[in-house]
Design a protein around this motif. Structure first.
Motif, mmCIF file in Angstrom:
data_model
loop_
_atom_site.group_PDB
_atom_site.id
_atom_site.type_symbol
_atom_site.label_atom_id
_atom_site.label_comp_id
_atom_site.label_asym_id
_atom_site.label_seq_id
_atom_site.Cartn_x
_atom_site.Cartn_y
_atom_site.Cartn_z
ATOM 1 N N SER A 189 0.825 -1.201 0.000
ATOM 2 C CA SER A 189 0.000 0.000 0.000
ATOM 3 C C SER A 189 0.866 1.260 0.000
ATOM 4 C CB SER A 189 -0.916 -0.074 1.215
ATOM 5 O OG SER A 189 -1.554 1.126 1.423
ATOM 6 N N GLN A 190 1.962 1.208 0.719
ATOM 7 C CA GLN A 190 2.912 2.326 0.712
ATOM 8 C C GLN A 190 3.556 2.477 -0.657
ATOM 9 O OE1 GLN A 190 5.605 1.210 3.835
ATOM 10 N NE2 GLN A 190 4.400 2.216 5.421
ATOM 11 N N ARG A 191 3.845 1.340 -1.265
ATOM 12 C CA ARG A 191 4.446 1.349 -2.608
ATOM 13 C C ARG A 191 3.512 2.058 -3.576
ATOM 14 N NH1 ARG A 191 7.411 1.854 -5.527
ATOM 15 N NH2 ARG A 191 8.482 0.655 -7.130
ATOM 16 N N ILE A 192 2.212 1.745 -3.467
ATOM 17 C CA ILE A 192 1.217 2.367 -4.326
ATOM 18 C C ILE A 192 1.131 3.858 -4.025
ATOM 19 C CG2 ILE A 192 -1.277 2.465 -4.823
ATOM 20 C CD1 ILE A 192 -1.315 -0.585 -4.445
ATOM 21 N N GLU A 193 1.259 4.211 -2.765
ATOM 22 C CA GLU A 193 1.290 5.606 -2.360
ATOM 23 C C GLU A 193 2.348 6.377 -3.148
ATOM 24 O OE1 GLU A 193 -0.383 7.456 -0.332
ATOM 25 O OE2 GLU A 193 0.950 9.175 0.017
ATOM 26 N N VAL A 194 3.511 5.787 -3.294
ATOM 27 C CA VAL A 194 4.596 6.436 -4.031
ATOM 28 C C VAL A 194 4.281 6.487 -5.522
ATOM 29 C CG1 VAL A 194 7.020 6.262 -4.721
ATOM 30 C CG2 VAL A 194 6.375 5.832 -2.353
ATOM 31 N N LEU A 195 3.917 5.336 -6.080
ATOM 32 C CA LEU A 195 3.726 5.247 -7.531
ATOM 33 C C LEU A 195 2.510 6.017 -8.019
ATOM 34 C CD1 LEU A 195 4.638 1.531 -8.305
ATOM 35 C CD2 LEU A 195 6.013 3.591 -8.624
ATOM 36 N N SER A 196 1.556 6.265 -7.132
ATOM 37 C CA SER A 196 0.342 6.956 -7.573
ATOM 38 C C SER A 196 0.535 8.464 -7.643
ATOM 39 C CB SER A 196 -0.824 6.638 -6.633
ATOM 40 O OG SER A 196 -0.567 7.144 -5.351
#
Lengths: 204, 204
Positions: A121-128
């Motif tokens: 979810s944190q990874r998506i936070e960055v990529l989004s």
DNA sequence: TTTTTTAAGTTGCAAATGCAACAGCATATT
DNA sequence: AATATGCTGTTGCATTTGCAACTTAAAAAA
């Protein structure tokens, strides 16, 4: 260990491939010690660091989408590792004798997978984030929270960091120098410092 | 249901906010029926669809990174929903009487969270692509796999799709028309068809 | 039906990003 | 010391993308 489980432990040196997603092994791996990353190599040579893995982190086909055989997807050892492999079906398909330790294992795994969830979810936070600047800031904020300090050391070199935020290295460095000039961030090689971390905390 | 668990079931209409991540409730939600999405509204108005949720999908603070109070993060009902809320600690902190159904619950949750993991991983697959074109293709491939057909209906309107792939709507549409012209994809409003799906399958 | 509203699709232009090539610096090797 | 290697940082240029404003088409309301 347990009669109902197929377990294998192995050690790896930096640079070695721990797990190749090409052939579906049916195993999930638990990183006991060391550091690794889940990497995708595109057909046209682009590298993407999909996840960074530390102690107690999980990986495996059952936990990561793999796009068939077109791309190359593998877990690569970054710092000397020990890894525990479990058979996924052994865990989910409740064992015949419904042993106590089995249900304990499932409980522990639930916790680990929850944590993995949070990391993804944190990874998506960055990529989004929509721009390189915002991606970098999101990434730095997360690292600062993890380090519990506005100053921290990047776990990447610049090339890896670019592959992690899914951007071009030179474009990323260009943006980073602008951010330095504007005082948004202080950078000295792998040392990073965010200016207003304390203020942010206090407003919560 | 169980004495060791605090459970609450609720129904929602399309458009309603199911769960606001502003206040940490300590609950995780299971979407029993309907459709919802996890949405982030940025301070400068940018909307991002972080996850799309269907039956048996989970959500909650323990499973999603939330950036404090700066952004607005919530689960929004898209099609009439029923939702089961469980207290996260009740699940993880093993109940005193170690009841059988409790361990069964944990097993079931493990499966659901594994699936969520896979979905997040797919989300990263899309967002890690370097161009709008590649993002769209990655997104379409996943939807085609899910539909088990090269032809499928988008679960988004164009504005939502853009928010999902984290790109500008007009830029996305521009790229999509180019792709149509080049025969990479056939599009008619929300109907999509990929050309070479069957071939791809057979090469595996 | 006509009117109103909403979503789809287009376009010009400015800004951001990717690409390629290169210079500078540090570390390791001979 | 001299050389080689790898990482850092910079720049020009072409392409992609974001932004804003608009037209067209479809759906909903009057």
């Amino acid at each position: 260990m347990e009669p109902c489980l197929r377990v294998r432990k192995a050690a790896y040196k930096s640079g070695q491939v721990i797990h190749d997603f090409g052939q579906d092994s049916g195993n999930i791996g638990i990183l006991c010690s060391g550091r690794a990353s889940l990497v995708r190599l595109n057909v046209n040579g682009t590298r993407t660091i999909l996840e960074t893995l530390g102690p107690d982190n999980l990986f495996g086909e059952q936990l990561a989408f793999s796009d068939g055989k077109t791309d190359c997807l593998y877990v690569c050892c970054e710092a000397d590792c020990t890894v525990l492999f479990l058979n996924y079906d052994d865990i989910t398909k409740r064992c015949a004798n419904a042993c106590r330790c089995h249900s304990r294992l499932v409980e522990n795994l639930l916790e680990l997978i929850s944590k993995k969830n949070l990391r993804l979810s944190q990874r998506i936070e960055v990529l989004s984030q929509r721009s390189i600047r915002e991606k970098l800031l999101a990434c730095f904020r997360l690292l600062a929270i993890e380090a519990e300090s506005p100053a921290f050391t990047l776990p990447f070199n610049t090339s890896e960091l670019a592959d992690y935020i899914c951007a071009d290295r030179s474009a990323m460095l260009r943006e980073l120098s602008k951010m330095k000039q504007e005082g948004l961030v202080w950078v000295q090689r792998r040392q990073i410092r965010l200016p207003d971390f304390e203020e942010k905390r206090s407003t919560l």
